[in-house]
Design a protein around this motif. Structure first.
Motif, mmCIF file in Angstrom:
data_model
loop_
_atom_site.group_PDB
_atom_site.id
_atom_site.type_symbol
_atom_site.label_atom_id
_atom_site.label_comp_id
_atom_site.label_asym_id
_atom_site.label_seq_id
_atom_site.Cartn_x
_atom_site.Cartn_y
_atom_site.Cartn_z
ATOM 1 N N ILE A 175 5.602 -7.480 -0.100
ATOM 2 C CA ILE A 175 4.863 -7.628 1.156
ATOM 3 C C ILE A 175 4.743 -6.235 1.761
ATOM 4 N N HIS B 182 7.803 -11.309 -5.006
ATOM 5 C CA HIS B 182 6.526 -10.629 -4.750
ATOM 6 C C HIS B 182 6.669 -9.725 -3.524
ATOM 7 N N CYS C 202 -0.297 -8.861 1.372
ATOM 8 C CA CYS C 202 0.147 -8.648 -0.009
ATOM 9 C C CYS C 202 -0.093 -7.173 -0.341
ATOM 10 N N ALA D 54 2.905 -12.792 0.484
ATOM 11 C CA ALA D 54 3.193 -12.004 -0.722
ATOM 12 C C ALA D 54 2.286 -12.366 -1.894
ATOM 13 N N THR D 55 1.862 -13.624 -1.969
ATOM 14 C CA THR D 55 0.993 -14.037 -3.080
ATOM 15 C C THR D 55 -0.483 -13.937 -2.736
ATOM 16 N N GLY D 56 -0.810 -13.389 -1.549
ATOM 17 C CA GLY D 56 -2.199 -13.147 -1.191
ATOM 18 C C GLY D 56 -2.935 -14.345 -0.612
#
Length: 159
Positions: free
Chosen positions: A111, A109, A27, A88-90
């Motif tokens: 990357i 989101h 992320c 992407a959202t961790g």
């Protein structure tokens, strides 16, 4: 096709078209991005997302093997999109080819990528055909066209 994993090199001929590097996907604000140097060993404690489509997991384990570590796999999936969204959202990190990289998930989101300092083999894509097979004129024309479409390619030798 992916040619790095061809097993029977005596009965299958191949022609490399493209080498795609594999890099760390995270992320946007992941702490590993701030490090000057990142090795696979640095990733071992991180939650790891394992793509399992085709031979992706076996291929990944080939570059992890020399480290004497294993990734902390929290999720396995056949879906690149699922991995992309979770990175992407961790939710985790992964190491995948630039060929399947896109800097955003379907949800929008971001990357980020980081090149690893370890020797992580590339994803090699090419043409393959059975040795001693007589390819049709259409198959030969297709192979020659595809090979010619890649910069620096040489003519395909069939015989």
């Amino acid at each position: 096709m992916l040619i790095a994993n061809l097993h029977d090199r005596h009965s299958i001929r191949s022609r490399l078209l493209l080498r795609s590097p594999r890099r760390l996907w995270t992320c946007v604000n992941h702490p590993l991005l701030r490090k000057d140097s990142v090795k696979l060993a640095d990733l071992a404690s991180e939650p790891y997302l394992m793509l399992t489509v085709d031979e992706a997991e076996r291929s990944a384990m080939r570059y992890w093997q020399p480290t004497a570590r294993v990734p902390n796999v929290i999720f396995r999936t056949l879906s690149v999109e699922a991995v992309r969204s979770m990175v992407a959202t961790g939710m985790g990190i992964t190491v995948l080819s630039d060929m399947v990289y896109r800097p955003w998930s379907l949800e929008g989101h971001r990357i980020d990528l980081k090149t690893l300092d370890d020797d992580v083999h590339t994803m090699d894509v090419g043409l393959a055909w059975k040795d001693k097979a007589r390819l049709s004129p259409a198959a030969r024309a297709f192979c020659e066209f595809v090979a010619h479409s890649y910069p620096g390619s040489e003519p395909v030798q069939f015989d």
